[in-house]
Design a protein around this motif. Structure first.
Motif, PDB file in Angstrom:
ATOM      1  N   GLU A   1       0.818  -1.209   0.000  1.00 52.38           N
ATOM      2  CA  GLU A   1       0.000   0.000   0.000  1.00 52.38           C
ATOM      3  C   GLU A   1       0.856   1.265   0.000  1.00 52.38           C
ATOM      4  OE1 GLU A   1      -3.077  -0.466   3.113  1.00 52.38           O
ATOM      5  OE2 GLU A   1      -2.720  -2.614   3.003  1.00 52.38           O
ATOM      6  N   GLY A   2       1.692   1.407   1.005  1.00 52.97           N
ATOM      7  CA  GLY A   2       2.440   2.660   1.144  1.00 52.97           C
ATOM      8  C   GLY A   2       3.307   2.977  -0.063  1.00 52.97           C
TER       9      GLY A   2
ATOM     10  N   ILE B   1     -11.119  -2.567   4.918  1.00 56.32           N
ATOM     11  CA  ILE B   1      -9.984  -2.503   3.997  1.00 56.32           C
ATOM     12  C   ILE B   1      -9.793  -3.885   3.388  1.00 56.32           C
ATOM     13  CG2 ILE B   1      -7.483  -2.175   3.840  1.00 56.32           C
ATOM     14  CD1 ILE B   1      -7.706  -0.078   6.041  1.00 56.32           C
TER      15      ILE B   1
ATOM     16  N   GLY C   1      -1.685  -7.837  -3.613  1.00 60.35           N
ATOM     17  CA  GLY C   1      -1.739  -6.437  -4.012  1.00 60.35           C
ATOM     18  C   GLY C   1      -2.422  -6.199  -5.340  1.00 60.35           C
ATOM     19  N   GLN C   2      -2.487  -7.210  -6.188  1.00 59.73           N
ATOM     20  CA  GLN C   2      -3.270  -7.119  -7.425  1.00 59.73           C
ATOM     21  C   GLN C   2      -3.903  -8.491  -7.627  1.00 59.73           C
ATOM     22  OE1 GLN C   2       0.430  -6.216  -9.828  1.00 59.73           O
ATOM     23  NE2 GLN C   2      -0.497  -7.668 -11.234  1.00 59.73           N
TER      24      GLN C   2
ATOM     25  N   LEU D   1       1.233   0.151 -14.179  1.00 56.59           N
ATOM     26  CA  LEU D   1       1.505  -0.425 -12.857  1.00 56.59           C
ATOM     27  C   LEU D   1       0.429  -0.014 -11.857  1.00 56.59           C
ATOM     28  CD1 LEU D   1       4.184  -1.760 -11.424  1.00 56.59           C
ATOM     29  CD2 LEU D   1       4.455   0.542 -10.524  1.00 56.59           C
ATOM     30  N   ILE D   2       0.090   1.276 -11.872  1.00 57.88           N
ATOM     31  CA  ILE D   2      -0.896   1.790 -10.918  1.00 57.88           C
ATOM     32  C   ILE D   2      -2.270   1.193 -11.188  1.00 57.88           C
ATOM     33  CG2 ILE D   2      -2.128   3.874 -10.177  1.00 57.88           C
ATOM     34  CD1 ILE D   2       0.565   5.381 -10.670  1.00 57.88           C
TER      35      ILE D   2
ATOM     36  N   ALA E   1      -2.916  -1.665 -12.525  1.00 58.51           N
ATOM     37  CA  ALA E   1      -2.901  -3.074 -12.109  1.00 58.51           C
ATOM     38  C   ALA E   1      -3.076  -3.188 -10.601  1.00 58.51           C
ATOM     39  CB  ALA E   1      -1.592  -3.732 -12.540  1.00 58.51           C
ATOM     40  N   ARG E   2      -2.391  -2.311  -9.869  1.00 59.68           N
ATOM     41  CA  ARG E   2      -2.455  -2.402  -8.412  1.00 59.68           C
ATOM     42  C   ARG E   2      -3.756  -1.837  -7.863  1.00 59.68           C
ATOM     43  NH1 ARG E   2       3.896  -0.646  -7.305  1.00 59.68           N
ATOM     44  NH2 ARG E   2       4.756  -2.686  -7.828  1.00 59.68           N
TER      45      ARG E   2
ATOM     46  N   LYS F   1       0.581   5.343   7.722  1.00 61.22           N
ATOM     47  CA  LYS F   1      -0.053   4.046   7.480  1.00 61.22           C
ATOM     48  C   LYS F   1       0.385   3.013   8.519  1.00 61.22           C
ATOM     49  CE  LYS F   1      -1.294   2.691   3.397  1.00 61.22           C
ATOM     50  NZ  LYS F   1      -2.647   2.109   3.552  1.00 61.22           N
TER      51      LYS F   1
ATOM     52  N   MET G   1       1.161   9.413  -3.761  1.00 63.36           N
ATOM     53  CA  MET G   1       0.552   8.386  -4.610  1.00 63.36           C
ATOM     54  C   MET G   1       0.116   7.160  -3.820  1.00 63.36           C
ATOM     55  SD  MET G   1       0.156   9.704  -7.482  1.00 63.36           S
ATOM     56  CE  MET G   1      -0.481   8.203  -8.255  1.00 63.36           C
ATOM     57  N   GLY G   2       0.798   6.865  -2.706  1.00 66.98           N
ATOM     58  CA  GLY G   2       0.314   5.798  -1.833  1.00 66.98           C
ATOM     59  C   GLY G   2      -1.095   6.105  -1.347  1.00 66.98           C
TER      60      GLY G   2
ATOM     61  N   ILE H   1      -3.578   5.848  -4.348  1.00 75.14           N
ATOM     62  CA  ILE H   1      -3.884   4.460  -4.719  1.00 75.14           C
ATOM     63  C   ILE H   1      -4.772   3.816  -3.654  1.00 75.14           C
ATOM     64  CG2 ILE H   1      -2.854   2.185  -5.160  1.00 75.14           C
ATOM     65  CD1 ILE H   1      -0.490   3.766  -6.495  1.00 75.14           C
ATOM     66  N   ASP H   2      -4.563   4.146  -2.395  1.00 74.91           N
ATOM     67  CA  ASP H   2      -5.504   3.696  -1.360  1.00 74.91           C
ATOM     68  C   ASP H   2      -6.935   4.121  -1.715  1.00 74.91           C
ATOM     69  OD1 ASP H   2      -3.736   2.388   0.305  1.00 74.91           O
ATOM     70  OD2 ASP H   2      -3.942   3.776   1.986  1.00 74.91           O
TER      71      ASP H   2
ATOM     72  N   ARG I   1      -8.366   2.217  -4.482  1.00 74.78           N
ATOM     73  CA  ARG I   1      -8.709   0.854  -4.061  1.00 74.78           C
ATOM     74  C   ARG I   1      -9.908   0.814  -3.107  1.00 74.78           C
ATOM     75  NH1 ARG I   1      -2.451  -1.046  -2.739  1.00 74.78           N
ATOM     76  NH2 ARG I   1      -2.226  -2.518  -4.453  1.00 74.78           N
ATOM     77  N   GLY I   2     -10.383   1.990  -2.722  1.00 74.20           N
ATOM     78  CA  GLY I   2     -11.531   2.017  -1.815  1.00 74.20           C
ATOM     79  C   GLY I   2     -11.158   1.947  -0.345  1.00 74.20           C
ATOM     80  N   ILE I   3      -9.884   2.173  -0.035  1.00 76.48           N
ATOM     81  CA  ILE I   3      -9.463   2.210   1.363  1.00 76.48           C
ATOM     82  C   ILE I   3      -9.798   3.583   1.935  1.00 76.48           C
ATOM     83  CG2 ILE I   3      -7.471   2.139   2.914  1.00 76.48           C
ATOM     84  CD1 ILE I   3      -6.178   0.122   1.032  1.00 76.48           C
TER      85      ILE I   3
ATOM     86  N   LEU J   1     -10.440   5.729   5.561  1.00 67.87           N
ATOM     87  CA  LEU J   1     -10.343   5.768   7.018  1.00 67.87           C
ATOM     88  C   LEU J   1     -10.571   7.188   7.495  1.00 67.87           C
ATOM     89  CD1 LEU J   1      -7.118   3.705   7.744  1.00 67.87           C
ATOM     90  CD2 LEU J   1      -9.470   3.031   8.181  1.00 67.87           C
TER      91      LEU J   1
END
Lengths: 428, 428
Positions: free
Chosen positions: A146-147, A323, A329-330, B29-30, B32-33, B142, B313-314, B317-318, B321-323, B325
């Motif tokens: 994630e980070g 979460i 991760g993918q 890459l992004i 995909a993750r 994180k 970007m971490g 991307i969270d 991904r729907g993270i 908090l």
């Protein structure tokens, strides 16, 4: 507040009891952070009557972890039994089939069956989390997955078996040979029932293969990890390496190269003044190198009740918070099948050998190195021990194949006493 | 694949351009993750015509960051402008009001307005993320909020201003006085426009206050941070501390005590062989201590284009991904109002003073310490400089108030030349 997240806990050894303690002692804190209570509904272990340092009377009991995994009042199945086949695998599969999320500390299980388990979980809309499987309490899976998700990862390294690092640093500090410190470690209870899991590098290799899968978006390929344990490391090499400014570590390295994915868990020399070189005792360290972030170093306890249970609970609280990520991760179906690099990246090497005290002996060794295409960075010849002269060489960068070639050439010089030692120097 | 996550980027300085580069160079890459593409739709900065090291031609342009924050084609507002009031605050508030999530690198903004912004975001169902605001590329927010969520946190420490650590380590390695190295740092561009933000400890204090809020479930209370900069640190103290086995660091410490929340960002001595003591140059280090996990140490670049953009970007991307908090790990309305500890935890202290070369001078100092209730652990008297004798003392544990009392008593002994120096020794 939302409904409680209900845990089924399989395994009541050190880690399992650590999880029970956190759930019981920090109920309020966890509910505040997770936004909902986290409760244990049932547990499972081999022996119900065994005395344990926790009150389990409020929990249901299942003799069979598969039955625990299938209970209707369990949302998350926690697997801290261990073992890469047998009950751990059967119960994890049963949990996924029954629609449960899984939190596991089982590196062996995932190193061998991670791809199949991840695919099954993702097909079922379920999640497998395994922070506790790698480097104990250090939140390295989270940091990497994630980070650092915005980074193309360059290299992942780590000292991830505390027992091996304990043995190596204790050999150095006490000046004791391997066999003696190994016996100490056994008596202290630091070794697995099969000690080769530790000192053979297998346990740490499992962990490296999981980090590599996340870092490079590739299927777990533990079979492709180059494994070499610490059993052949002598106190002489530890001392001589220290004289040259190095420490010997059982170091895992994974990197994607033009020749494929390189994964090694082998003894390496690292600079004594680097974070890895300074790591003492049972502590773990993971180094993550990304193209944007540069080098991130994470350090902490790699084992033990509290640290491992902390990692399990980090995963549990993530699930309580909603979460949810793919295991590696993918989506598992999008992970590439890695080509294993057959030749490791070139590196400097430490060579130690004993020469007959004959005129021209050293010249013959130097010539053999040159003939193998290896140049010498530094050399040190020690005072003679009887008729024998120990010699240390630090080479410039060379491949392992070139070093093997040089060692074969040494044999034909007729000046060598015994076998030379060659250990890679990892540039950290 | 799900719909793209659309970014509005306010601020095209070093960090902003770093974000553009990652989004452009790692699109595959992004995706995909993250499970979906991440795209920039529009940007904003003060000067559109300025030459920048990135192709921005595909993005919309807004002269006003508030207008950017309100655009219908923006899902996430990225604020990397800086400044704790003015446009950064207005645009962040506008983004939340317009239903956007926010990713910010702005420690000053959150240290001053974090509670109000978090409450506004949570009332609107929106998220504010700020990994880039603390310790650059190190994923410490994180690790603390998520990875260690099962721990009661005991203490959080950190070297979180790279400029200060650069100045202190450069003073030591080059043997240069503060003023000279400060000027070097200015010429190298390491200092903020208002250098007091760095060397006064304000920037690092902002960061500490954010970590404390998460660790202890309390409202951000930057005003309660005890702040002391590095401007008074002399090369003499750096040298003498080294002689006694210590390094001087601008160290942040937050801990919950029986007397309330203690937050300090002050010069401290730490053991030279500790991870904090070994930290050189502009690198950052954060130490997280939890009741289960023990001590976790995180180390990495604390600033710069790549590391800071990696942290932004971490967070992005969270969100992709729907993270999601709460800003400080639990709902802002549930954060406690911390009572600030008025007296810092007792610690050993380093004292340096110069005494007149008179019989009984040292005895008078020792008596004054004893009268203040402070006992001496180690003492070192150096060769006389003319008529003056420099003296170093390491005390046993004492409170700052006791040390102040002792220093007041020193003044009445009549043997002191100039003012004594007292620096806390943090036990790490």
């Amino acid at each position: 507040m939302a409904a409680p997240l209900r845990l089924g806990l399989a395994g009541l050894g050190t880690v399992g009891i650590g999880v029970v303690k956190i759930v019981q002692n920090h109920a309020g804190l966890i509910a505040a952070r997770a936004g909902r209570p986290v409760v244990i509904t049932a547990v499972s272990a081999r022996d119900k009557s065994k005395a344990r340092d926790a009150d389990l009377s409020a929990y249901g009991w299942e003799a069979d972890p598969v039955a625990l995994a299938q209970r209707a009042d369990v949302d998350v199945f926690i697997e801290v039994m261990g073992g890469h086949d047998g009950p751990a695998k059967a119960a994890t599969e049963a949990a996924i089939a029954a629609g449960k999320d899984v939190v596991t500390a089982n590196k062996a299980l995932l190193a061998h069956h991670g791809q199949a388990l991840a695919e099954a979980a993702e097909a079922a809309g379920r999640v497998i989390r395994f922070e506790a499987a790698v480097a104990g309490g250090i939140p390295v899976i989270k940091a990497l997955t994630e980070g650092l998700a915005g980074n193309g990862m360059r290299r992942v390294m780590g000292v991830m078996n505390g027992t091996c690092n304990y043995i190596l640093t204790r050999m150095q500090s006490a000046g004791l040979p391997y066999a003696e410190v190994f016996e100490e470690a056994r008596q202290l209870g630091y070794l697995e029932a099969d000690p080769n899991l530790d000192v053979g590098g297998i346990d740490a290799g499992h962990k490296l293969s999981l980090l590599a899968a996340i870092a490079f978006g590739t299927r777990v390929s533990f079979d492709a990890v180059e494994l070499e344990g610490i059993g052949a490391i002598s106190i002489d090499d530890i001392r001589h390496a220290a004289d040259m400014g190095f420490r010997i570590k059982l170091l895992g390295v994974a990197q994607m190269t033009g020749r494929g994915l390189e994964q090694r868990m082998t003894p390496c020399l690292v600079p004594a003044d680097s974070p890895l070189g300074q790591l003492q005792g049972g502590t773990n360290m993971v180094v993550l190198e990304g193209d944007s972030v540069g080098q991130i170093v994470l350090r902490g306890a790699g084992a033990g009740m509290g640290p491992t249970a902390s990692a399990v609970m980090g995963d549990v609280i993530d699930l309580a918070r909603g979460i949810r990520l793919p295991t590696f991760g993918q989506p598992a179906t999008t992970l590439a099948s890695p080509v294993a690099a057959r030749v490791a990246t070139a590196a400097p090497w430490y060579l130690r050998m004993t020469l007959l005290d004959k005129p021209g002996a050293l010249a013959k060794i130097a010539t053999a190195l040159g003939d193998a295409g290896i140049s010498i960075d530094r050399m040190r010849q020690y005072g003679h021990e009887g008729a024998h002269a120990p010699v240390l060489i630090v080479t410039h960068k060379a491949t392992g194949a070139d070093v093997d070639d040089a060692i074969a050439r040494f044999a034909s010089t007729g000046v060598l006493v015994g076998d030379p030692v060659a250990i890679r120097i990892e540039e950290v």
